[in-house]
Design a protein around this motif. Structure first.
Motif, PDB file in Angstrom:
ATOM      1  N   THR A 131       0.851  -1.185   0.000  1.00  0.00           N
ATOM      2  CA  THR A 131       0.000   0.000   0.000  1.00  0.00           C
ATOM      3  C   THR A 131       0.890   1.240   0.000  1.00  0.00           C
ATOM      4  N   PHE A 132       0.310   2.346  -0.402  1.00  0.00           N
ATOM      5  CA  PHE A 132       1.053   3.607  -0.447  1.00  0.00           C
ATOM      6  C   PHE A 132       1.513   4.015   0.947  1.00  0.00           C
ATOM      7  N   LEU A 133       0.651   3.835   1.953  1.00  0.00           N
ATOM      8  CA  LEU A 133       0.997   4.232   3.318  1.00  0.00           C
ATOM      9  C   LEU A 133       2.120   3.362   3.873  1.00  0.00           C
ATOM     10  N   THR A 137       5.550   5.258   5.052  1.00  0.00           N
ATOM     11  CA  THR A 137       5.952   5.173   6.462  1.00  0.00           C
ATOM     12  C   THR A 137       7.252   4.390   6.621  1.00  0.00           C
ATOM     13  N   LEU A 138       7.476   3.391   5.765  1.00  0.00           N
ATOM     14  CA  LEU A 138       8.740   2.653   5.809  1.00  0.00           C
ATOM     15  C   LEU A 138       9.905   3.564   5.426  1.00  0.00           C
ATOM     16  N   ALA A 143      14.619   6.895   6.958  1.00  0.00           N
ATOM     17  CA  ALA A 143      15.224   8.226   7.085  1.00  0.00           C
ATOM     18  C   ALA A 143      15.518   8.552   8.548  1.00  0.00           C
ATOM     19  N   ALA A 144      14.574   8.229   9.435  1.00  0.00           N
ATOM     20  CA  ALA A 144      14.787   8.475  10.864  1.00  0.00           C
ATOM     21  C   ALA A 144      15.914   7.614  11.410  1.00  0.00           C
ATOM     22  N   LEU A 176       4.454   0.176  12.025  1.00  0.00           N
ATOM     23  CA  LEU A 176       3.779  -1.079  12.373  1.00  0.00           C
ATOM     24  C   LEU A 176       2.265  -0.914  12.379  1.00  0.00           C
ATOM     25  N   THR A 177       1.793   0.248  12.791  1.00  0.00           N
ATOM     26  CA  THR A 177       0.344   0.495  12.809  1.00  0.00           C
ATOM     27  C   THR A 177      -0.243   0.329  11.416  1.00  0.00           C
ATOM     28  N   PHE A 178       0.319   1.030  10.438  1.00  0.00           N
ATOM     29  CA  PHE A 178      -0.195   0.951   9.070  1.00  0.00           C
ATOM     30  C   PHE A 178       0.043  -0.429   8.469  1.00  0.00           C
TER      31      PHE A 178
END
Length: 395
Positions: A131-133, A137-138, A143-144, A176-178
């Motif tokens: 999915t796009f999300l 988010t990955l 980056a973080a 992990l949520t998404f």
């Protein structure tokens, strides 16, 4: 000759038995279709073969396997997570809201992730729903992670201090949520249940804050008696959450089909917007304005006919928000500042000093320009450019 004839008779007997079985199933399908108005599949009956007359028996219902039970448990845990996270807090630590929300999120998502891993191992294959999300988010976590690796304090960037939500661990929680929601939910009916849970959380948290401002505290703890207490965290964070709740109410309204859905969407919208106006956080108001403008542009230039039902409410809300943000429309009866008798409800760096902190970080060289100082390190960077004038104040 006798052996050949015997084999021939056995073949005939097998063909007759097979034909009788199929004929009986077709007959049962015909009877059930005529009498009950629906067809009967071959899986609905089991044909047994023995020396006695053939009999039709219902197939016994299969008991749920261990993995099926775990799958249901994981789904319910995610339902609870989505519905209760905005409301969850515990009076057991020095940070009853933020720190305990982190603990709640990490525990539930860890359990669900372990269930997902067990399912992958038991099936012997890995199926990922792209999915796009999930992708975005990955990339944010990557980056973080790179930023934390080059941080002056890796520990702070990864784990932070009590209640910090900008750490690498929390970026992992966001991903992990998404990811887990996409793995355990797929059908519109399942997504709708999640939407109901989110709507309930938006409404209850907004309503609790509004009542809190008016002096009606429903939470029986001493730390929750203040007019500024909310179940989200800081006032600025709560303001952004209430802004999202108001926008969520608009989306629900435009897609509502039944009367109950329309009433529910208006309740979420009204509660979130009133809570937003009470705090008067300018950035949250600007975010609502930008979001509503984008929504109206998409409606005007998108595919299909423009629906008045999808335009009127967002337009009215946009005009109201612009007048409130510009100071043209004042609502002192709803103002939190007026209620507590102070113009200061929460201290935060100005956009100018925030930009100064970012520019000062970039002076550290190419690595700092590319990766920054690391997650949860903003306070450290801001203290370097902290205005001297603040030394003569309580701040």
């Amino acid at each position: 000759a006798y052996g050949k004839s015997e084999n021939f008779l056995k073949k005939i007997e097998a063909e007759i038995l097979s034909l009788s079985k199929n004929s009986f199933i077709l007959f049962m399908q015909f009877i059930k279709e005529k009498l009950l108005g629906r067809s009967l599949s071959k899986q609905d009956v089991a044909v047994t073969e023995s020396t006695e007359e053939p009999s039709i028996q219902p197939k016994p219902k299969k008991k749920a396997s261990g993995m099926e039970v775990l799958f249901v448990v994981a789904r319910w845990l995610l339902y609870i997570y989505v519905s209760l996270l905005p409301l969850f807090f515990l009076p057991l630590t020095d940070s009853p809201v933020a720190l305990n929300k982190e603990f709640f999120a990490v525990v539930i998502l860890t359990v669900v992730f372990i269930i997902w891993l067990v399912e992958v191992v038991s099936q012997g294959k890995l199926v990922l729903r792209k999915t796009f999300l999930n992708l975005t988010t990955l990339l944010l976590v990557v980056a973080a992670g790179l930023s934390a690796f080059f941080s002056q304090s890796v520990w702070v960037s990864v784990f932070g201090f009590s209640g910090q939500t900008a750490t690498l661990v929390m970026f992992g929680v966001y991903f992990l949520t998404f990811f887990l929601v996409s793995q355990f939910f797929g059908s519109p009916a399942e997504i709708k249940k999640i939407a109901y849970g989110m709507s309930g959380a938006f409404f209850v948290s907004s309503l609790l804050f509004v009542l809190q401002v008016f002096g009606v505290s429903l939470i029986p703890f001493s730390f929750a008696k203040s007019s500024i207490f909310n179940t989200i965290g800081t006032l600025n964070a709560a303001s952004l959450y209430f802004a999202l709740g108001a926008l969520w109410g608009v989306i629900l309204w435009t897609g509502a089909k039944s009367t109950i859905e329309k009433i529910g969407s208006l309740a979420v919208l009204f509660a979130g917007y009133v809570a937003l106006v009470m705090i008067e956080f300018q950035i949250a108001l600007y975010a609502v304005i930008v979001a509503l403008v984008l929504y109206l542009v998409m409606q005007l230039f998108g595919k299909g006919m423009v629906s008045a039902n999808k335009m009127i409410l967002p337009t009215v809300l946009l005009v109201m928000t612009i007048t409130i943000a510009a100071g043209v429309l004042s609502l002192p009866s709803l103002s939190l500042r007026a209620k507590i008798g102070s113009q200061v409800v929460e201290v935060a760096p100005t956009p100018t000093t925030t930009l100064d902190a970012a520019l000062n970080t970039a002076k550290g060289g190419a690595l700092k320009i590319a990766f920054g100082e690391g997650p949860a390190m903003f306070t450290y960077q801001w203290m370097k450019v902290r205005p001297i004038e603040l030394n003569g104040t309580n701040f």
